[in-house]
Design a protein around this motif. Structure first.
Motif, short mmCIF file in Angstrom:
data_model
loop_
_atom_site.label_atom_id
_atom_site.label_comp_id
_atom_site.label_asym_id
_atom_site.label_seq_id
_atom_site.Cartn_x
_atom_site.Cartn_y
_atom_site.Cartn_z
N PHE A 75 -0.17 3.16 -11.03
CA PHE A 75 -0.16 2.60 -9.53
C PHE A 75 1.09 2.21 -8.80
O PHE A 75 1.57 2.80 -7.94
N PHE B 269 -7.62 1.07 -4.77
CA PHE B 269 -7.23 2.32 -5.21
C PHE B 269 -8.00 2.51 -6.61
O PHE B 269 -7.99 1.84 -7.34
N VAL C 291 2.20 2.07 -3.58
CA VAL C 291 1.24 2.47 -4.41
C VAL C 291 0.94 4.15 -3.78
O VAL C 291 0.79 5.06 -5.02
N ARG C 292 0.72 4.35 -2.63
CA ARG C 292 0.32 5.55 -2.39
C ARG C 292 1.56 6.65 -2.78
O ARG C 292 1.11 7.49 -3.25
N ARG C 293 2.51 6.34 -2.48
CA ARG C 293 3.86 7.22 -2.79
C ARG C 293 3.71 7.55 -4.25
O ARG C 293 3.77 8.53 -4.71
N ASN C 294 3.64 6.45 -5.11
CA ASN C 294 3.44 6.46 -6.86
C ASN C 294 2.34 7.63 -7.05
O ASN C 294 2.59 8.55 -7.88
N LEU C 295 1.21 7.40 -6.47
CA LEU C 295 -0.03 8.13 -6.88
C LEU C 295 0.14 9.55 -6.39
O LEU C 295 -0.05 10.24 -7.14
N ILE C 296 0.60 9.76 -5.25
CA ILE C 296 0.90 11.10 -4.96
C ILE C 296 1.92 11.86 -5.86
O ILE C 296 1.73 13.11 -5.88
N GLU D 153 0.69 -1.11 0.11
CA GLU D 153 0.14 -0.05 0.03
C GLU D 153 0.92 1.26 0.07
O GLU D 153 0.66 2.25 -0.79
N ARG D 154 1.84 1.24 0.84
CA ARG D 154 2.84 2.37 0.90
C ARG D 154 3.29 2.65 -0.54
O ARG D 154 3.51 3.83 -0.90
N ASP E 72 -7.99 6.35 -2.22
CA ASP E 72 -7.56 5.24 -1.38
C ASP E 72 -8.54 5.05 -0.58
O ASP E 72 -8.71 5.81 0.49
N ARG F 153 -7.36 -3.45 0.05
CA ARG F 153 -7.24 -2.10 -0.18
C ARG F 153 -7.71 -1.87 -1.58
O ARG F 153 -7.40 -2.83 -2.51
#
Length: 383
Positions: free
Chosen positions: A132, A78, A31-36, A28-29, A49, A76
């Motif tokens: 993602f 996204f 993916v989040r970093r890449n999306l941000i 999850e981390r 998310d 999760r």
């Protein structure tokens, strides 16, 4: 969302589908970093998310569709929206599931990615996978569910013949990918060891799995492929494997290249066959139809215009429901009043039955018929 009508057994031309395994502890981390980062760079219009339970409760397009949820194994969800050439909008969902395979480290997740564009998919568009997942070799998100197989690597075939046949069968059965087997006529240098996916257009790069047979495996690999899939592998050549069930448009000889130079040069003939194979009608693999349904019916990331249209539609639906409830209440009240009046006529007011006067009441005007008439309104389909 795009509402393209398509067969339930073939992949729509507007869709891009992938499935894999991430062995790391914090997917999850990643993916989040890449999306941000991509949203900050203006590549993405927006992303969401979501916790699976929250996603199921807040399904906005089709809230009564049970199949629109992410499923009980999801951990999760996204969503991301971006635009490609000529302003074509792409919507995509990445769903992470608890890995169903027992592994020694008890880590890792399986993931499913479904993307759909407003027009037919163009291979030159960016890969939804890199929207993602970070496009970096440092994060191994690109494992296939078949053990020992990755998307962004040249995967050498097992040396054992029975294991080799098993891998070929597993990779072709209900696969989400295009599988290519390349035979190394001689051991290549560093340039030749690089995967051929580097030459593919962006949207095909993460839809192709490359298998390599070593120079010593020429006969055993050819024999195993003949037995497992009824295709032949030429020495120093390559073949695009069929899917199972086999497409009627697949011809093994046509999708065979008799010479591939693994010297870092672009294998033009093989790339052309991969592109041609990608355009053939393909059966939806297991789980893909559910992923497309979830994408189309369980979408949450609306634009302001879509949110306004959705709110207006909900106002109309609630008004219609309220009107129907009001009419139903009126009918129930009228029927109850008629039944009470008939019951009062049938009794003396204290609950005891009234003694009928001989010759004064006809069969059609009895209190019992009055009750039946009042309750009959419930059986009248027009009321």
């Amino acid at each position: 969302m795009t509402k393209n009508s398509s067969s339930s057994t073939t992949v729509p031309g507007t869709a891009w589908l992938a499935r894999g395994y991430h062995p790391g502890p914090e997917p999850e981390r990643d993916v989040r970093r890449n999306l941000i980062a991509l949203k900050a760079a203006g590549v993405l219009d927006d992303f969401l998310d979501l916790d699976p339970a929250e996603a199921a409760r807040s399904t906005v397009l089709h809230p009564r569709e049970e199949s629109a949820g992410p499923g009980p194994s999801a951990r999760r969800l996204f969503e991301a929206r971006w635009r490609v050439a000529d302003g074509v909008t792409v919507r995509a969902q990445l769903t992470m599931h608890e890995d169903g395979v027992r592994r020694a480290d008890n880590e890792g997740i399986t993931w499913v990615l479904a993307a759909e564009a407003e027009l037919a998919w163009n291979p030159q568009w960016p890969s939804p996978a890199t929207m993602f997942w970070p496009d970096s070799d440092r994060i191994a998100w690109d494992h296939d569910l078949v053990p020992g197989v990755r998307l962004r690597a040249a995967n050498h075939l097992p040396e054992d013949e029975s294991e080799l046949r098993r891998r070929l069968r597993d990779c072709s059965r209900n696969t989400w990918y295009i599988h290519v087997v390349v035979h190394e006529a001689m051991t290549p240098d560093a340039r030749g060891q690089q995967p051929l996916s580097a030459f593919l257009p962006p949207s095909l790069r993460h839809r192709v799995v490359e298998h390599r047979a070593t120079p010593a495996q020429a006969q055993v690999a050819d024999f195993a492929m003949k037995r497992a899939l009824n295709v032949r592998m030429p020495r120093g050549g390559a073949v695009v494997l069929p899917t199972q069930p086999r497409s009627p448009d697949y011809d093994a000889e046509h999708f065979t290249v008799h010479s591939v130079f693994l010297d870092g040069s672009e294998p033009t003939e093989l790339l052309g066959l991969i592109d041609e194979f990608a355009k053939l009608p393909r059966p939806l693999p297991e789980g893909a139809e559910q992923a497309l349904t979830q994408l189309r019916q369980g979408w949450h990331l609306l634009t302001p215009d879509e949110e306004l249209a959705h709110a207006q539609g909900m106002v109309i639906k609630y008004a219609e429901a309220l009107d129907a409830m009001t009419k139903s209440c009126d009918l129930y009240r009228e029927a109850a009043e008629a039944a009470q009046a008939a019951l009062a006529e049938f009794t003396n007011g204290d609950g005891s039955p009234r003694t009928p006067v001989p010759g004064t009441a006809g069969a059609g005007s009895s209190p019992l018929n009055a009750i039946r008439k009042g309750l009959g309104r419930f059986r009248d389909p027009n009321k």
